[in-house]
Design an enzyme around this catalytic site. Structure first.
Site, PDB file in Angstrom:
ATOM      1  N   HIS A 122      42.421  37.052  80.537  1.00  0.00           N
ATOM      2  CA  HIS A 122      43.269  37.833  79.630  1.00  0.00           C
ATOM      3  C   HIS A 122      42.467  38.563  78.560  1.00  0.00           C
ATOM      4  CE1 HIS A 122      46.856  35.002  80.701  1.00  0.00           C
ATOM      5  NE2 HIS A 122      46.577  35.860  81.662  1.00  0.00           N
ATOM      6  N   CYS A 133      39.643  56.580  76.373  1.00  0.00           N
ATOM      7  CA  CYS A 133      38.398  56.709  77.158  1.00  0.00           C
ATOM      8  C   CYS A 133      37.824  55.339  77.537  1.00  0.00           C
ATOM      9  CB  CYS A 133      37.360  57.522  76.367  1.00  0.00           C
ATOM     10  SG  CYS A 133      36.726  56.633  74.948  1.00  0.00           S
ATOM     11  N   CYS A 151      38.712  55.514  67.947  1.00  0.00           N
ATOM     12  CA  CYS A 151      37.493  55.716  68.750  1.00  0.00           C
ATOM     13  C   CYS A 151      36.853  57.041  68.328  1.00  0.00           C
ATOM     14  CB  CYS A 151      37.921  55.767  70.219  1.00  0.00           C
ATOM     15  SG  CYS A 151      36.619  56.228  71.360  1.00  0.00           S
ATOM     16  N   CYS A 153      36.389  59.359  70.143  1.00  0.00           N
ATOM     17  CA  CYS A 153      37.114  60.449  70.841  1.00  0.00           C
ATOM     18  C   CYS A 153      38.402  60.796  70.100  1.00  0.00           C
ATOM     19  CB  CYS A 153      37.429  60.041  72.292  1.00  0.00           C
ATOM     20  SG  CYS A 153      38.838  58.906  72.437  1.00  0.00           S
ATOM     21  N   THR A 191      47.672  24.172  79.730  1.00  0.00           N
ATOM     22  CA  THR A 191      48.487  25.364  79.968  1.00  0.00           C
ATOM     23  C   THR A 191      49.896  24.953  80.375  1.00  0.00           C
ATOM     24  OG1 THR A 191      48.702  27.463  81.182  1.00  0.00           O
ATOM     25  CG2 THR A 191      47.735  25.613  82.394  1.00  0.00           C
ATOM     26  N   SER A 192      50.873  25.751  79.894  1.00  0.00           N
ATOM     27  CA  SER A 192      52.275  25.447  80.214  1.00  0.00           C
ATOM     28  C   SER A 192      52.613  25.913  81.625  1.00  0.00           C
ATOM     29  CB  SER A 192      53.194  26.150  79.208  1.00  0.00           C
ATOM     30  OG  SER A 192      52.914  27.553  79.225  1.00  0.00           O
ATOM     31  N   GLU A 218      52.076  17.078  77.476  1.00  0.00           N
ATOM     32  CA  GLU A 218      53.477  16.923  77.915  1.00  0.00           C
ATOM     33  C   GLU A 218      53.621  17.438  79.343  1.00  0.00           C
ATOM     34  OE1 GLU A 218      55.494  19.367  75.009  1.00  0.00           O
ATOM     35  OE2 GLU A 218      54.998  21.208  76.082  1.00  0.00           O
TER      36      GLU A 218
HETATM   37  C1  BV8 Z   1      51.056  41.063  85.370  1.00  0.00           C
HETATM   38  C2  BV8 Z   1      46.938  37.879  76.089  1.00  0.00           C
HETATM   39  C3  BV8 Z   1      51.744  42.779  86.778  1.00  0.00           C
HETATM   40  C4  BV8 Z   1      47.209  38.574  74.847  1.00  0.00           C
HETATM   41  C5  BV8 Z   1      48.830  37.014  77.340  1.00  0.00           C
HETATM   42  C6  BV8 Z   1      59.164  37.503  85.426  1.00  0.00           C
HETATM   43  C7  BV8 Z   1      59.787  38.219  84.433  1.00  0.00           C
HETATM   44  C8  BV8 Z   1      59.070  39.061  83.568  1.00  0.00           C
HETATM   45  C9  BV8 Z   1      57.695  39.189  83.706  1.00  0.00           C
HETATM   46  C10 BV8 Z   1      57.110  38.453  84.699  1.00  0.00           C
HETATM   47  C11 BV8 Z   1      57.800  37.621  85.556  1.00  0.00           C
HETATM   48  N1  BV8 Z   1      56.926  37.034  86.414  1.00  0.00           N
HETATM   49  C12 BV8 Z   1      55.689  37.474  86.130  1.00  0.00           C
HETATM   50  C13 BV8 Z   1      55.800  38.350  85.096  1.00  0.00           C
HETATM   51  C14 BV8 Z   1      54.759  39.056  84.482  1.00  0.00           C
HETATM   52  C15 BV8 Z   1      54.178  38.352  83.267  1.00  0.00           C
HETATM   53  C16 BV8 Z   1      54.546  36.903  83.091  1.00  0.00           C
HETATM   54  O1  BV8 Z   1      53.922  36.021  83.674  1.00  0.00           O
HETATM   55  N2  BV8 Z   1      55.551  36.640  82.258  1.00  0.00           N
HETATM   56  C17 BV8 Z   1      55.941  35.272  82.028  1.00  0.00           C
HETATM   57  C18 BV8 Z   1      56.190  35.035  80.546  1.00  0.00           C
HETATM   58  C19 BV8 Z   1      57.150  34.973  82.898  1.00  0.00           C
HETATM   59  N3  BV8 Z   1      52.754  38.429  83.518  1.00  0.00           N
HETATM   60  C20 BV8 Z   1      52.141  39.568  83.172  1.00  0.00           C
HETATM   61  O2  BV8 Z   1      52.670  40.518  82.646  1.00  0.00           O
HETATM   62  C21 BV8 Z   1      50.658  39.603  83.532  1.00  0.00           C
HETATM   63  N4  BV8 Z   1      50.435  40.837  84.219  1.00  0.00           N
HETATM   64  O3  BV8 Z   1      51.735  40.281  85.971  1.00  0.00           O
HETATM   65  O4  BV8 Z   1      50.865  42.326  85.752  1.00  0.00           O
HETATM   66  C22 BV8 Z   1      51.127  43.996  87.244  1.00  0.00           C
HETATM   67  C23 BV8 Z   1      50.592  43.986  88.511  1.00  0.00           C
HETATM   68  C24 BV8 Z   1      50.035  45.143  88.966  1.00  0.00           C
HETATM   69  C25 BV8 Z   1      49.997  46.292  88.146  1.00  0.00           C
HETATM   70  C26 BV8 Z   1      50.521  46.249  86.847  1.00  0.00           C
HETATM   71  C27 BV8 Z   1      51.084  45.088  86.384  1.00  0.00           C
HETATM   72  C28 BV8 Z   1      49.817  39.602  82.263  1.00  0.00           C
HETATM   73  C29 BV8 Z   1      49.911  38.241  81.628  1.00  0.00           C
HETATM   74  C30 BV8 Z   1      48.972  38.166  80.440  1.00  0.00           C
HETATM   75  C31 BV8 Z   1      49.767  38.278  79.187  1.00  0.00           C
HETATM   76  N5  BV8 Z   1      48.859  38.089  78.072  1.00  0.00           N
HETATM   77  N6  BV8 Z   1      48.026  36.925  76.289  1.00  0.00           N
HETATM   78  C32 BV8 Z   1      47.177  37.650  73.678  1.00  0.00           C
HETATM   79  O5  BV8 Z   1      46.732  36.469  73.797  1.00  0.00           O
HETATM   80  O6  BV8 Z   1      47.581  38.123  72.621  1.00  0.00           O
HETATM   81  S1  BV8 Z   1      49.828  35.716  77.731  1.00  0.00           S
HETATM   82  C33 BV8 Z   1      49.579  34.343  76.743  1.00  0.00           C
HETATM   83  O7  BV8 Z   1      50.143  33.265  77.502  1.00  0.00           O
HETATM   84  C34 BV8 Z   1      48.133  33.909  76.477  1.00  0.00           C
HETATM   85  O8  BV8 Z   1      47.152  34.661  77.151  1.00  0.00           O
HETATM   86  C35 BV8 Z   1      48.099  32.495  77.020  1.00  0.00           C
HETATM   87  O9  BV8 Z   1      46.857  32.154  77.436  1.00  0.00           O
HETATM   88  C36 BV8 Z   1      49.059  32.628  78.128  1.00  0.00           C
HETATM   89  C37 BV8 Z   1      49.512  31.365  78.780  1.00  0.00           C
HETATM   90  O10 BV8 Z   1      49.965  30.473  77.781  1.00  0.00           O
HETATM   91  P1  BV8 Z   1      49.263  29.029  77.717  1.00  0.00           P
HETATM   92  O11 BV8 Z   1      47.791  29.236  77.614  1.00  0.00           O
HETATM   93  O12 BV8 Z   1      49.745  28.189  78.831  1.00  0.00           O
HETATM   94  O13 BV8 Z   1      49.763  28.504  76.313  1.00  0.00           O
HETATM   95  P2  BV8 Z   1      51.159  27.807  75.990  1.00  0.00           P
HETATM   96  O14 BV8 Z   1      51.307  27.784  74.507  1.00  0.00           O
HETATM   97  O15 BV8 Z   1      52.233  28.401  76.847  1.00  0.00           O
HETATM   98  O16 BV8 Z   1      50.956  26.300  76.515  1.00  0.00           O
HETATM   99  C38 BV8 Z   1      50.006  25.475  75.872  1.00  0.00           C
HETATM  100  C39 BV8 Z   1      49.996  24.160  76.634  1.00  0.00           C
HETATM  101  O17 BV8 Z   1      49.007  23.315  76.075  1.00  0.00           O
HETATM  102  C40 BV8 Z   1      51.311  23.402  76.545  1.00  0.00           C
HETATM  103  O18 BV8 Z   1      51.665  22.939  77.835  1.00  0.00           O
HETATM  104  C41 BV8 Z   1      50.986  22.212  75.628  1.00  0.00           C
HETATM  105  O19 BV8 Z   1      51.711  21.056  75.977  1.00  0.00           O
HETATM  106  C42 BV8 Z   1      49.528  22.019  75.913  1.00  0.00           C
HETATM  107  N7  BV8 Z   1      48.756  21.366  74.850  1.00  0.00           N
HETATM  108  C43 BV8 Z   1      48.922  21.473  73.507  1.00  0.00           C
HETATM  109  N8  BV8 Z   1      47.965  20.757  72.879  1.00  0.00           N
HETATM  110  C44 BV8 Z   1      47.181  20.203  73.850  1.00  0.00           C
HETATM  111  C45 BV8 Z   1      47.680  20.595  75.111  1.00  0.00           C
HETATM  112  N9  BV8 Z   1      47.124  20.205  76.269  1.00  0.00           N
HETATM  113  C46 BV8 Z   1      46.024  19.417  76.198  1.00  0.00           C
HETATM  114  N10 BV8 Z   1      45.481  19.004  75.030  1.00  0.00           N
HETATM  115  C47 BV8 Z   1      46.028  19.371  73.844  1.00  0.00           C
HETATM  116  N11 BV8 Z   1      45.472  18.950  72.699  1.00  0.00           N
HETATM  117 ZN    ZN Z   2      37.916  56.934  73.110  1.00  0.00          ZN
END
Ligand code: BV8
Ligand code: ZN
Length: 250
Positions: A122, A133, A151, A153, A191-192, A218
Site C-alpha cells: 500500500h 508526472c 511538483c 511541473c 490484520t483484520s 481477536e
Molecule cells: C483495489 C493505504 C481495484 C492508505 C489502505 C467491496 C466493496 C467496495 C470496495 C471493495 C470491495 N471489495 C474490494 C474492494 C476494494 C477495496 C477494499 O478492499 N475495500 C474493503 C474495505 C472492502 N480495495 C481497494 O480499493 C484496493 N484496490 O481493489 O483496486 C482495482 C483493480 C484494478 C484497477 C483499479 C482498481 C486498495 C486497498 C488499499 C487501500 N489503502 N491504506 C493509508 O494507509 O492511508 S487500506 C488500510 O487498510 C491500510 O492500508 C491497512 O493496512 C489496511 C488493512 O487494515 P489492517 O492493516 O488489517 O488494519 P485494521 O485496523 O483493519 O486491523 C488491525 C488488526 O490488528 C485487527 O484485527 C486487530 O485485532 C489487530 N491487532 C491490534 N493490536 C494487535 C493486533 N494484532 C496483533 N498484535 C497486536 N498488538
Molecule cells: Zn509533476
C-alpha cells in the site's frame, strides 16, 4: 509481564524444517509501537471516514483536508520506533532460504527494524508523488497551514500510498502472490483481513498447501480458515517464537 505463549508442536516442527516462509502484516503489528490501527476501538476509521480521506476523488475535492490527515499521521509515525514484533520478524528472515514479508502498512517500521525482503503493498506514507508526472519526492513534508505541496511541473503532490479504488503496485502484487503460492508456512499478523486483495494472501497460501498461522488479539474473518491462531499481541508472540526456534538450533 508478557504471558507465556504456547506454540503447537506442529508449528515448531514446520518452522524447524521448511525452507519457504511468507508473512502478511497489517496495522496490528505496529499497534504496540503506538500507531493507531484502522478498525480498532480508537482506530483511525472511527474518527474519520476512509471514503472521505483515503481515495483520489476525496483528495481532488479537498486536498487540504486529506493533506491535514496525512500530516497528522506522519507526525504520529515520525516519533515512533519498531516494537519487538518487528524486530523478531527481521531476526526470522535469515533463518530461511526464502522469506517474504508482505505488508499493508505504510509506516516503514519493518525496514527500520532491519527486515530486507519487504513488499509494501500500500506504499509508504513518508513519500510524496506528483499526481501528474509521477515524480517522487521522499523528503518533502506535506503542507504547513494552507499551502499545498506542488511538483516542479506545477501539479499537486500526494502521499505515495494506495488509496481505495486504486490498483496495487504491479511488481509487489505479483511477488506477493508468488510467495503466497509457493511458501510452506504463511503468517497473517495483525490484520483484520478485510481489505482486498491483501486479505486474500493467507487463503491463497492455504489453497496451495501452506501451514497458515494467524497472530491477532481477536478473532477475524480469516480465523476459521487458519491452521493455527495465536490470540496474543504480536510484540509478545513473535519474540517468544524466535526464542523457541533458536533454542533448538543451539
Ligand atoms: C483495489 C493505504 C481495484 C492508505 C489502505 C467491496 C466493496 C467496495 C470496495 C471493495 C470491495 N471489495 C474490494 C474492494 C476494494 C477495496 C477494499 O478492499 N475495500 C474493503 C474495505 C472492502 N480495495 C481497494 O480499493 C484496493 N484496490 O481493489 O483496486 C482495482 C483493480 C484494478 C484497477 C483499479 C482498481 C486498495 C486497498 C488499499 C487501500 N489503502 N491504506 C493509508 O494507509 O492511508 S487500506 C488500510 O487498510 C491500510 O492500508 C491497512 O493496512 C489496511 C488493512 O487494515 P489492517 O492493516 O488489517 O488494519 P485494521 O485496523 O483493519 O486491523 C488491525 C488488526 O490488528 C485487527 O484485527 C486487530 O485485532 C489487530 N491487532 C491490534 N493490536 C494487535 C493486533 N494484532 C496483533 N498484535 C497486536 N498488538
Ligand atoms: Zn509533476
Amino acid at each position: 509481564m508478557p504471558q507465556n505463549i504456547q506454540f503447537t508442536r506442529t508449528l515448531l516442527d514446520h518452522l524447524r524444517s521448511v525452507e519457504k516462509v511468507a508473512v502478511l502484516t497489517g496495522a496490528g503489528i505496529s499497534a504496540e509501537s503506538g500507531v493507531p490501527t484502522f478498525r480498532g476501538e480508537n482506530g483511525l476509521w472511527k474518527k474519520y471516514r476512509p471514503e472521505e480521506l483515503a481515495n483520489f476523488d476525496a483528495f481532488m475535492s479537498n486536498p487540504s483536508l486529506v493533506w491535514e490527515w496525512y500530516n497528522y499521521r506522519r507526525d504520529l509515525i515520525s516519533g515512533i520506533q519498531p516494537n519487538p514484533g518487528h524486530y523478531a520478524l527481521a531476526e526470522l528472515e535469515p533463518m530461511y532460504r526464502s522469506f517474504t514479508l508482505i505488508t499493508q502498512n505504510v509506516d516503514g517500521l519493518h525496514r527500520l527494524a532491519g527486515s530486507k525482503h519487504i513488499l509494501e503493498l500500500h506504499g509508504n506514507i513518508m513519500i510524496n508523488r506528483c499526481i501528474s508526472c509521477g515524480t517522487v519526492a521522499s523528503d518533502v513534508q506535506g503542507p504547513q497551514d494552507t499551502d499545498l505541496p506542488h511538483c516542479e511541473c506545477g501539479e499537486l503532490l500526494r502521499p505515495d500510498v494506495v488509496w481505495f479504488g486504486e490498483s496495487l503496485p504491479e511488481r509487489e502484487l505479483r511477488l506477493a502472490f508468488d510467495a503466497a503460492e509457493s511458501c510452506d508456512v504463511f503468517f497473517s499478523i495483525g490484520t483484520s483481513g478485510i481489505v482486498q486483495p491483501a486479505a486474500s494472501f493467507p487463503l491463497v497460501a492455504k489453497q496451495n498447501g501452506a501451514y497458515v498461522v494467524e497472530i491477532n488479539v481477536e478473532e477475524t474473518v480469516l480465523s476459521s480458515h487458519m491452521d493455527e491462531t495465536v490470540f496474543a499481541p504480536s510484540g509478545e508472540v513473535m519474540p517468544q517464537l524466535v526464542r523457541r526456534l533458536n533454542e533448538v538450533r543451539d
